[in-house]
Design an enzyme around this catalytic site. Structure first.
Site, mmCIF file in Angstrom:
data_model
loop_
_atom_site.group_PDB
_atom_site.id
_atom_site.type_symbol
_atom_site.label_atom_id
_atom_site.label_comp_id
_atom_site.label_asym_id
_atom_site.label_seq_id
_atom_site.Cartn_x
_atom_site.Cartn_y
_atom_site.Cartn_z
ATOM 1 N N GLU A 157 -1.207 10.306 3.494
ATOM 2 C CA GLU A 157 -0.772 11.365 4.466
ATOM 3 C C GLU A 157 -1.695 12.264 4.987
ATOM 4 O OE1 GLU A 157 2.311 13.280 2.020
ATOM 5 O OE2 GLU A 157 3.697 11.682 2.407
ATOM 6 N N GLU A 311 6.687 5.060 0.851
ATOM 7 C CA GLU A 311 7.264 5.881 -0.342
ATOM 8 C C GLU A 311 8.795 6.429 -0.042
ATOM 9 O OE1 GLU A 311 4.791 9.540 -0.898
ATOM 10 O OE2 GLU A 311 3.013 8.594 -0.727
HETATM 11 C C1 GAL Z 1 4.316 12.478 -0.635
HETATM 12 C C2 GAL Z 1 2.763 11.987 -1.151
HETATM 13 C C3 GAL Z 1 3.099 11.415 -2.700
HETATM 14 C C4 GAL Z 1 3.812 12.247 -3.316
HETATM 15 C C5 GAL Z 1 5.096 12.447 -2.769
HETATM 16 C C6 GAL Z 1 6.032 13.427 -3.732
HETATM 17 O O1 GAL Z 1 4.211 13.174 0.511
HETATM 18 O O2 GAL Z 1 2.229 10.904 -0.358
HETATM 19 O O3 GAL Z 1 1.402 11.565 -3.038
HETATM 20 O O4 GAL Z 1 2.985 13.632 -3.715
HETATM 21 O O5 GAL Z 1 4.863 13.084 -1.506
HETATM 22 O O6 GAL Z 1 7.270 13.286 -3.108
#
Ligand code: GAL
Length: 681
Positions: A157, A311
């Site tokens: 990110e 994710e």
């Molecule tokens: C994302 C990030 C992850 C984790 C996640 C939690 O933005 O890439 O490492 O922090 O959020 O929801």
């Protein structure tokens, strides 16, 4: 558009299922890592993002690398037939580095950040770039031929900016390349205003938000500099592992970076989606519609190619004020929605909950008790089985005949532009509102930038296109002349790429195409009632009743256009508000006011129906049901999700089967949050 895209992971023709896994947090607990491997098989997991924040474990002292633990992890993944989406660790630097080389830490207002959190490196500092290149080279050399290596996950990110002296030097050099001379910069930035004319480059040394072109250029520079950092990160990987694709995880409409720019450095797009399911005071259908827009935007960044949901949470997150678990079924519905919009799999943050620090209560596939008899684990495992049965989706294209334009430059210009209304400007929400009429009819939409090739579309909707890049007006005109239908809204064509107002009347260079002028705009407060009344011409085109407006009411002069609706109240009652002009073989619609959702639906949905744009299913979708198609002809798969919060039934008719079970389906009964994939019988 090819009939089928290449596999994202070469030689691995499966939808990906897995997520972020941090075995580096468990190196002193080998039994936990062993349990993870076993649970991954139970959950049908085939892809793990590893090493994202593992720099301190990989290089505990400067120049001393420790790869043994990662060797063991990758060897075991390979043995179990899984792939690693191997991360470069630049998203979080080791403490020794922050201490020894302070310039790797970001600076704002003359103050350098301490060593803390993550995602806060200086992307200009040569020493940071050198350290990143060294560890990336070491990783690529070691794992180039490793059978587990499936893709590279660059950093994590990327975001934010740095304003250290090195970044300011780089910004000035960037400005010199962009503008050529100081005289040109002064012209482009309109520095005569408030006497801000620069007489030496060194005077450009502080951000001034009253100089809109400067802030716009700064944001462009931050995107370019981040892209340049990505290119430097990727260089050793591209040299040593040319066969391995690389990506980084985007964040939808994240405002800090122009993802259209960053996408040029990547082999495929991936993004992190955390929709607000079961929101307080809202409904899941809104969340689903917004998520569909984001998926389409991310796919658009990659030129329409398949992408990866890198994710998502299997249950809840821990960083919202309130985050409820996904209710039974929602995980499957949300995940299949992503695949329907072009994702080549479903990955999670996170595979296992850590024990300490800020994400110990964040949702995960495996909870602190390490059990697999949880509802969340079972739903994840069931999805793993489903994805395993949907190999036919791999590489299947999403073919869109409609586009919604979304640009970061436009977002920035709207955000920064001190205008008649400085609240509720809502560019993102407006773009989503104009995407929704198509989405809810099961019509595929690409969300793309003004610079995209528009020739492949039959309908282009350009909400709030305040800023127009050079050449865009001409390209929109050719699109319309060739038979396309263009829909634009209030605030169109007011500034050029330097954020300077077009002379000669708004919508600037698009005035002739729309045949309208917008010399005045009302920005009524919420208590003022304004509505639109369709004219006979508007009624003939499907407008009906009266449409309330809010926030923006442009007072149009129809110079050479049919008037489809006029204002019904205030001193400008009777003034044109919605117009259409037929041009060549196409049409140019101008919606001068922010109407309600029904207005966008009647205009955009009405045009889509008239054009006969292809729908995922050739039947009206019940309210709350979404459908997306992937693939063409007999290979077409249709993803159907029920976000209504209540059961729904679709009369499909003959010719369909359930893609998972193969069973024929003439009627589709969907329970609440049910989701199914259909194939041709
Ligand atoms: C994302 C990030 C992850 C984790 C996640 C939690 O933005 O890439 O490492 O922090 O959020 O929801």
């Amino acid at each position: 558009m090819p009939a089928r895209h290449r596999n994202i992971v070469p030689g691995f023709p499966h939808l990906l299922h897995g997520g972020d896994w941090n075995p580096d947090q468990w190196l002193d607990r080998p039994e936990v890592i062993e349990q993870d491997h076993q649970l991954m098989s139970e959950a049908g997991v085939n892809a793990l993002s590893v090493g994202i924040f593992a720099w301190a474990a990989l290089e505990p002292e400067e120049g001393r690398y420790e790869f043994a633990w990662l060797d063991a992890i990758l060897d075991r993944l390979a043995k179990d037939g899984r792939k690693a989406i191997l991360a470069t660790p630049s998203g979080s630097k080791p403490a020794w580095m922050s201490l020894k080389y302070p310039e790797v830490r970001r600076m704002h207002n003359g103050v350098r950040e301490p060593h803390h959190t993550r995602h806060n490196h200086c992307y200009t500092a040569p020493v940071y770039r050198a350290k990143v290149a060294a560890i990336n080279r070491a990783l690529a050399e070691r794992y180039a031929r490793h059978p587990a290596l499936g893709a590279w996950h660059l950093s994590n990110e990327y975001g934010g900016d740095c304003q250290c002296p090195l970044c300011w030097d780089a910004f000035r050099a960037w400005l010199q390349r962009r503008h050529g001379s100081l005289a040109e910069l002064n012209r482009a930035w309109y520095t005569a205003f408030w006497g801000h004319t620069f007489s030496a480059w060194a005077e450009v040394n502080a951000l001034d938000r009253t100089m809109h072109a400067m802030t716009l250029d700064w944001r462009r520079f931050v995107s370019d500099q981040t892209a340049d950092f990505i290119r430097a990160e990727a260089a050793p990987l591209r040299r040593l592992t040319p066969q391995i694709p690389l990506t980084t995880n985007f964040m939808g409409t994240y405002p800090g970076l122009d993802y259209h720019r960053l996408a040029q450095e990547l082999d495929f797009i991936s993004w992190d989606a955390y929709p607000d399911w079961h929101p307080a005071g809202g409904d899941d259908l809104d969340t689903a519609a917004h998520t569909g827009f984001n998926h389409d935007l991310m796919r658009g960044c990659g030129g329409g190619k398949p992408w990866v949901l890198m994710e998502s949470t299997p249950s809840s997150v821990n960083w919202k004020k309130l985050s409820r678990p996904k209710q039974p079924g929602m995980h499957r519905a949300a995940s299949l929605q992503a695949v329907g919009h072009g994702s080549e799999g479903v990955l999670y943050f996170q595979w296992r909950k850590g024990r300490g620090c800020s994400e110990k209560f964040h949702g995960a596939v495996v909870d602190h008790d390490g059990r697999s008899d949880h509802r969340v684990f079972r739903e994840v495992a069931a999805l793993g089985a489903t994805l395993g049965r949907l190999g036919a989706a791999v590489g299947a294209p999403v073919v869109a005949q409609a586009a919604v334009l979304y640009d970061w430059d436009v977002a920035w210009a709207i955000d920064e532009g001190q205008m008649q209304r400085n609240c509720d400007k809502d560019y993102i929400a407006t773009a989503m509102d104009h995407h929704r009429p198509l989405w809810r009819r099961g019509i595929a939409v690409d969300v793309v930038s003004q610079r995209a090739d528009l020739a492949r579309y039959r309908l282009v909707v350009a909400p709030m296109a305040l800023l127009l890049h050079p050449g865009v007006a001409e390209r929109l005109e050719s699109f319309v002349r060739a038979g396309g239908v263009l829909v634009a809204t209030y605030l169109t064509g007011q500034v050029d790429h330097n954020d300077q107002c077009f002379l000669g009347g708004f919508p600037g260079p698009l005035r002739a195409l729309f045949g309208v002028r917008a010399p005045e705009m009302d920005t009524p407060p919420d208590h003022v009632v304004q509505t639109l009344a369709p004219t006979a011409a508007g009624t003939a085109l499907g407008l009906s009743g009266s449409y309330p407006t809010r926030h923006f009411d442009e007072l149009l002069v129809a110079e050479d256009a049919e008037v489809l609706a006029t204002y019904a109240h205030e001193w400008y009652a009777g003034t044109p508000a919605v117009t259409r002009r037929t041009v060549g073989a196409g049409e140019a619609w101008y919606i001068g006011a922010r109407g309600d959702r029904r207005l966008a639906d009647d205009v955009v949905g009405g045009i889509a129906a008239r054009l006969g744009l292809e729908r995922a299913l050739d039947l009206p979708l019940p309210e709350g049901v979404a459908a997306q198609a992937r693939g063409t002809g007999a290979d077409r798969l249709v993803f159907v999700e029920n976000f209504a919060g209540a059961p729904r039934t679709l009369a499909l008719g003959p010719g369909w089967r359930d893609a998972e079970s193969g069973a024929p389906l003439a009627e589709l009964a969907l329970a609440r949050y049910d989701a199914r994939v259909l194939a041709r019988a």
